[in-house]
Scaffold this motif. Structure first.
Motif, mmCIF file in Angstrom:
data_model
loop_
_atom_site.group_PDB
_atom_site.id
_atom_site.type_symbol
_atom_site.label_atom_id
_atom_site.label_comp_id
_atom_site.label_asym_id
_atom_site.label_seq_id
_atom_site.Cartn_x
_atom_site.Cartn_y
_atom_site.Cartn_z
ATOM 1 N N ALA A 100 0.826 -1.218 0.000
ATOM 2 C CA ALA A 100 0.000 0.000 0.000
ATOM 3 C C ALA A 100 0.856 1.261 0.000
ATOM 4 C CB ALA A 100 -0.924 -0.016 1.213
ATOM 5 N N GLU A 101 2.079 1.181 0.476
ATOM 6 C CA GLU A 101 2.951 2.364 0.532
ATOM 7 C C GLU A 101 3.419 2.820 -0.849
ATOM 8 O OE1 GLU A 101 3.549 -0.448 2.540
ATOM 9 O OE2 GLU A 101 2.397 0.524 4.136
ATOM 10 N N GLU A 102 3.278 1.987 -1.855
ATOM 11 C CA GLU A 102 3.790 2.311 -3.185
ATOM 12 C C GLU A 102 2.943 3.329 -3.939
ATOM 13 O OE1 GLU A 102 5.095 -1.024 -5.629
ATOM 14 O OE2 GLU A 102 5.135 -2.263 -3.828
ATOM 15 N N ALA A 103 1.659 3.416 -3.605
ATOM 16 C CA ALA A 103 0.756 4.278 -4.379
ATOM 17 C C ALA A 103 -0.161 5.037 -3.429
ATOM 18 C CB ALA A 103 -0.065 3.421 -5.341
ATOM 19 N N ASP A 104 -0.815 6.052 -3.964
ATOM 20 C CA ASP A 104 -1.770 6.820 -3.164
ATOM 21 C C ASP A 104 -2.975 5.975 -2.764
ATOM 22 O OD1 ASP A 104 -0.227 9.219 -3.414
ATOM 23 O OD2 ASP A 104 -1.052 9.481 -5.436
ATOM 24 N N HIS A 105 -3.350 5.048 -3.645
ATOM 25 C CA HIS A 105 -4.488 4.161 -3.392
ATOM 26 C C HIS A 105 -4.067 2.751 -3.795
ATOM 27 C CE1 HIS A 105 -6.966 7.762 -2.976
ATOM 28 N NE2 HIS A 105 -6.342 8.198 -4.059
ATOM 29 N N PHE A 106 -4.439 1.781 -2.983
ATOM 30 C CA PHE A 106 -3.988 0.405 -3.201
ATOM 31 C C PHE A 106 -5.155 -0.563 -3.039
ATOM 32 C CE2 PHE A 106 -2.193 -3.612 -1.605
ATOM 33 C CZ PHE A 106 -1.227 -3.868 -2.564
ATOM 34 N N PHE A 107 -5.289 -1.469 -3.997
ATOM 35 C CA PHE A 107 -6.326 -2.496 -3.945
ATOM 36 C C PHE A 107 -5.700 -3.840 -4.286
ATOM 37 C CE2 PHE A 107 -8.304 1.469 -5.218
ATOM 38 C CZ PHE A 107 -9.369 1.557 -4.331
ATOM 39 N N THR A 108 -6.214 -4.898 -3.675
ATOM 40 C CA THR A 108 -5.798 -6.253 -4.010
ATOM 41 C C THR A 108 -7.030 -7.042 -4.427
ATOM 42 O OG1 THR A 108 -3.890 -6.258 -2.528
ATOM 43 C CG2 THR A 108 -4.780 -8.398 -3.129
ATOM 44 N N ILE A 109 -6.881 -7.764 -5.517
ATOM 45 C CA ILE A 109 -7.942 -8.654 -5.996
ATOM 46 C C ILE A 109 -7.436 -10.081 -5.836
ATOM 47 C CG2 ILE A 109 -9.222 -9.442 -8.030
ATOM 48 C CD1 ILE A 109 -9.250 -6.502 -8.967
ATOM 49 N N GLU A 110 -8.161 -10.852 -5.025
ATOM 50 C CA GLU A 110 -7.799 -12.252 -4.800
ATOM 51 C C GLU A 110 -8.812 -13.210 -5.407
ATOM 52 O OE1 GLU A 110 -7.512 -12.153 -0.521
ATOM 53 O OE2 GLU A 110 -5.345 -11.758 -0.623
ATOM 54 N N LYS A 111 -10.041 -12.708 -5.665
ATOM 55 C CA LYS A 111 -11.117 -13.535 -6.213
ATOM 56 C C LYS A 111 -11.827 -12.767 -7.321
ATOM 57 C CE LYS A 111 -12.055 -15.143 -1.569
ATOM 58 N NZ LYS A 111 -12.942 -14.916 -0.457
ATOM 59 N N GLU A 112 -12.352 -13.501 -8.286
ATOM 60 C CA GLU A 112 -13.064 -12.866 -9.401
ATOM 61 C C GLU A 112 -14.215 -11.992 -8.932
ATOM 62 O OE1 GLU A 112 -13.703 -14.890 -13.293
ATOM 63 O OE2 GLU A 112 -12.893 -16.622 -12.197
ATOM 64 N N GLU A 113 -14.845 -12.387 -7.830
ATOM 65 C CA GLU A 113 -15.994 -11.639 -7.317
ATOM 66 C C GLU A 113 -15.618 -10.234 -6.854
ATOM 67 O OE1 GLU A 113 -15.242 -14.844 -5.164
ATOM 68 O OE2 GLU A 113 -15.637 -15.538 -7.194
ATOM 69 N N GLU A 114 -14.347 -9.984 -6.639
ATOM 70 C CA GLU A 114 -13.902 -8.678 -6.142
ATOM 71 C C GLU A 114 -13.681 -7.665 -7.262
ATOM 72 O OE1 GLU A 114 -11.486 -10.354 -2.256
ATOM 73 O OE2 GLU A 114 -10.412 -10.109 -4.147
ATOM 74 N N LYS A 130 -15.542 -6.405 -9.765
ATOM 75 C CA LYS A 130 -16.565 -5.370 -9.961
ATOM 76 C C LYS A 130 -16.484 -4.310 -8.866
ATOM 77 C CE LYS A 130 -21.439 -4.598 -10.753
ATOM 78 N NZ LYS A 130 -22.774 -5.146 -10.818
ATOM 79 N N ARG A 131 -16.313 -4.730 -7.616
ATOM 80 C CA ARG A 131 -16.225 -3.796 -6.489
ATOM 81 C C ARG A 131 -15.003 -2.886 -6.631
ATOM 82 N NH1 ARG A 131 -13.092 -3.831 -2.281
ATOM 83 N NH2 ARG A 131 -12.456 -5.986 -2.549
ATOM 84 N N VAL A 132 -13.876 -3.464 -7.015
ATOM 85 C CA VAL A 132 -12.657 -2.653 -7.156
ATOM 86 C C VAL A 132 -12.792 -1.697 -8.341
ATOM 87 C CG1 VAL A 132 -10.163 -2.719 -7.570
ATOM 88 C CG2 VAL A 132 -11.201 -4.344 -5.968
ATOM 89 N N ILE A 133 -13.397 -2.141 -9.432
ATOM 90 C CA ILE A 133 -13.625 -1.242 -10.566
ATOM 91 C C ILE A 133 -14.479 -0.061 -10.115
ATOM 92 C CG2 ILE A 133 -14.872 -0.990 -12.758
ATOM 93 C CD1 ILE A 133 -13.785 -3.746 -13.545
ATOM 94 N N GLU A 134 -15.518 -0.322 -9.353
ATOM 95 C CA GLU A 134 -16.388 0.753 -8.846
ATOM 96 C C GLU A 134 -15.590 1.739 -7.998
ATOM 97 O OE1 GLU A 134 -19.537 1.411 -9.652
ATOM 98 O OE2 GLU A 134 -19.605 -0.354 -10.953
ATOM 99 N N LYS A 135 -14.750 1.231 -7.119
ATOM 100 C CA LYS A 135 -13.957 2.111 -6.245
ATOM 101 C C LYS A 135 -12.938 2.930 -7.040
ATOM 102 C CE LYS A 135 -14.477 -0.290 -1.882
ATOM 103 N NZ LYS A 135 -13.790 -0.790 -0.701
ATOM 104 N N VAL A 136 -12.269 2.290 -7.986
ATOM 105 C CA VAL A 136 -11.291 3.016 -8.799
ATOM 106 C C VAL A 136 -12.006 4.034 -9.679
ATOM 107 C CG1 VAL A 136 -9.559 2.782 -10.634
ATOM 108 C CG2 VAL A 136 -9.580 1.149 -8.740
ATOM 109 N N ALA A 137 -13.124 3.668 -10.257
ATOM 110 C CA ALA A 137 -13.890 4.603 -11.078
ATOM 111 C C ALA A 137 -14.303 5.814 -10.255
ATOM 112 C CB ALA A 137 -15.126 3.914 -11.659
ATOM 113 N N HIS A 138 -14.740 5.588 -9.016
ATOM 114 C CA HIS A 138 -15.109 6.682 -8.135
ATOM 115 C C HIS A 138 -13.918 7.630 -7.898
ATOM 116 C CE1 HIS A 138 -17.118 8.892 -4.948
ATOM 117 N NE2 HIS A 138 -16.048 8.684 -4.189
#
Length: 177
Positions: A149-163, A165-173
């Motif tokens: 998380a220290e590498e970027a202003d915002h950090f997300f991890t995707i471990e499952k396919e179900e995640e 859509k949620r991460v796309i929504e957050k990044v889009a926001h």
């Protein structure tokens, strides 16, 4: 920036984000590799760094930064910590907010995708197949540092396919705010 092993979903994620946020452009080195291998194969080095692909990508990124107001999604493996840091630091110096999406999906899923999906292998230069790429990347896991998380202003991890859509929504926001 997306980070992950082959077939982890980086390009699919990037394209979906590009569809969702109109002012977004995906810069995917696989696209440059396919173009070069199709049209300029004699210029592509057989060994060592693929300097022409990296320079081509840099030209596209620099154009997007200097000539447009678009959001950029840097979409390739980005697994080398030193190279990743250099790219992210350069964007921060230029005043960009950085978002890193790490794809940490199970190896068994990657193996399944490599077997089932028949991706065009013209983007490959130093491997005969995506299975070979995946095995190499698996071995590298012992020697490379995972993104943090220290590498970027915002950090997300995707471990499952179900995640995804949620991460796309957050990044889009983040991109739209």
């Amino acid at each position: 920036m997306t980070v992950g092993m082959t077939h982890s979903g980086k390009s699919t994620f990037a394209r979906r984000l590009e569809e969702k946020v109109a002012d977004t452009v995906v810069v995917d080195q696989d696209d440059q590799a396919a173009f070069l291998n199709t049209h300029y194969s004699r210029l592509v080095p057989e060994d060592g760094p693929n300097t022409i692909k990296h320079r081509m990508t840099k030209i596209i990124v620099n154009y997007a930064v200097e000539e447009t107001e678009r959001n950029l999604v840097i979409c390739n493996s980005n697994r080398n910590p030193k190279a990743r840091k250099a790219i992210l630091d350069d964007f921060k110096r230029k005043g960009f907010s950085t978002i890193l999406v790490n794809f940490d999906v199970p190896f068994s899923l990657l193996e399944k995708r490599v077997t089932e999906r028949k991706r065009d292998s013209t983007v490959l230069r130093t491997a005969a197949s995506f299975d070979e790429v995946l095995q190499r990347q698996r071995e590298e896991l012992l020697h490379i540092k995972a993104p943090t998380a220290e590498e970027a202003d915002h950090f997300f991890t995707i471990e499952k396919e179900e995640e995804v859509k949620r991460v796309i929504e957050k990044v889009a926001h983040l991109l739209l705010s």
